[in-house]
Motif scaffolding. Structure first.
Motif, PDB file in Angstrom:
ATOM      1  N   GLU A 158       1.217  -5.612 -62.522  1.00 56.16           N
ATOM      2  CA  GLU A 158       0.376  -4.859 -63.459  1.00 56.16           C
ATOM      3  C   GLU A 158       1.230  -4.214 -64.542  1.00 56.16           C
ATOM      4  OE1 GLU A 158      -2.720  -1.063 -63.372  1.00 56.16           O
ATOM      5  OE2 GLU A 158      -2.337  -2.187 -61.532  1.00 56.16           O
ATOM      6  N   ALA A 159       2.404  -3.731 -64.145  1.00 53.35           N
ATOM      7  CA  ALA A 159       3.304  -3.089 -65.109  1.00 53.35           C
ATOM      8  C   ALA A 159       3.754  -4.082 -66.175  1.00 53.35           C
ATOM      9  CB  ALA A 159       4.520  -2.509 -64.385  1.00 53.35           C
ATOM     10  N   TYR A 160       3.987  -5.335 -65.759  1.00 52.55           N
ATOM     11  CA  TYR A 160       4.397  -6.352 -66.728  1.00 52.55           C
ATOM     12  C   TYR A 160       3.249  -6.685 -67.683  1.00 52.55           C
ATOM     13  CZ  TYR A 160       5.643 -10.704 -68.925  1.00 52.55           C
ATOM     14  OH  TYR A 160       5.889 -11.666 -69.877  1.00 52.55           O
ATOM     15  N   THR A 161       2.055  -6.864 -67.132  1.00 51.10           N
ATOM     16  CA  THR A 161       0.886  -7.188 -67.956  1.00 51.10           C
ATOM     17  C   THR A 161       0.671  -6.143 -69.038  1.00 51.10           C
ATOM     18  OG1 THR A 161      -0.162  -8.297 -66.068  1.00 51.10           O
ATOM     19  CG2 THR A 161      -1.590  -7.669 -67.901  1.00 51.10           C
ATOM     20  N   GLU A 162       0.877  -4.881 -68.680  1.00 47.33           N
ATOM     21  CA  GLU A 162       0.670  -3.785 -69.632  1.00 47.33           C
ATOM     22  C   GLU A 162       1.783  -3.685 -70.667  1.00 47.33           C
ATOM     23  OE1 GLU A 162       0.373  -0.410 -67.096  1.00 47.33           O
ATOM     24  OE2 GLU A 162      -1.700  -0.846 -66.456  1.00 47.33           O
ATOM     25  N   ASN A 163       2.949  -4.256 -70.366  1.00 45.59           N
ATOM     26  CA  ASN A 163       4.107  -4.110 -71.262  1.00 45.59           C
ATOM     27  C   ASN A 163       4.723  -5.444 -71.674  1.00 45.59           C
ATOM     28  OD1 ASN A 163       4.774  -0.984 -71.157  1.00 45.59           O
ATOM     29  ND2 ASN A 163       4.291  -1.600 -69.066  1.00 45.59           N
TER      30      ASN A 163
END
Length: 226
Positions: A102-107
């Motif tokens: 999720e952190a990658y998707t957001e950034n």
């Protein structure tokens, strides 16, 4: 006019460099094979990819003054060798069937990256039913291998070979260094003491198929997949 041409040439070179810098070759094992005049590393059979984003102040531990982040791996069977590599930033690198956090998707569009330093560690947890947050916290972790800079990896946007790759062969018969079934983790930080911030691609690989391998950023997420 000459100045404009020089600026344009530099810009073009930088664009080409950055595009090429993110071309990730197949993950080669320690086994080498001669094909004609060339000697190549035979690609790993099993590769699991994880896309993540490390943010400032979100480290899992501080070791020798360095801020470490961990990715946990459940390995269900004996492995003759494990390979680990990390690339930052991810940029436009294309990876098939990657686990995307999720952190990658957001950034994903972030241009942040860091000088990667990786470790491969094995715990004293050998059964998946014994895995828990407390058990992982209190387990003995043995560092099997580490790497800072690898010339086999794409260069970072700075032009430096600061991405990482390691290969570890099982030491059969060793109670602490054999690659048995169990809980492992990839530790990552920066070479110099400082913040770890940016997108990254982490891959763990083996020369044989290991059905049931699970890779997750936290123990809680790992347990959900087991």
């Amino acid at each position: 006019m000459k100045i404009k041409l020089v600026v344009l040439s530099v810009f073009t070179f930088c664009c080409i460099f950055n595009a090429e810098a993110q071309k990730l070759k197949k993950f080669g094992s320690s086994v080498e094979k001669k094909i004609g005049p060339k000697t190549i590393k035979v690609p790993y059979t099993d590769v699991i990819s994880y896309l993540g984003y490390a943010s400032t102040g979100n480290e899992d531990a501080v070791v020798d003054g360095k801020k470490f982040h961990y990715i946990y791996i459940w390995v269900p069977a004996v492995a003759p060798e494990l390979g680990v590599r990390m690339l930052s930033p991810v940029a436009k690198t294309k990876v098939k069937n990657a686990i995307s956090s999720e952190a990658y998707t957001e950034n994903a569009s972030s241009s942040d990256y860091f000088d990667t330093y990786i470790t491969l560690e094995r715990s004293t947890i050998f059964k998946k039913e014994d895995i828990s947050v407390d058990a992982a916290k209190n387990a003995t972790w043995t560092q099997l291998a580490s790497n800072d800079d690898s010339s086999e990896m794409p260069k970072q946007p700075s032009g430096s070979s600061y991405n990482s790759l390691l290969r570890y062969k099982s030491e059969i018969g060793s109670p602490t260094k054999a690659l048995t079934a169990g809980l492992y983790r990839i530790g990552f930080t920066t070479y110099k003491t400082g913040e770890v911030k940016g997108t990254f691609l982490a891959e763990v690989a083996a020369p044989v198929k290991l059905p049931g391998v699970v890779m997750a950023k936290t123990i809680e997420d790992l347990k959900k997949e087991l």
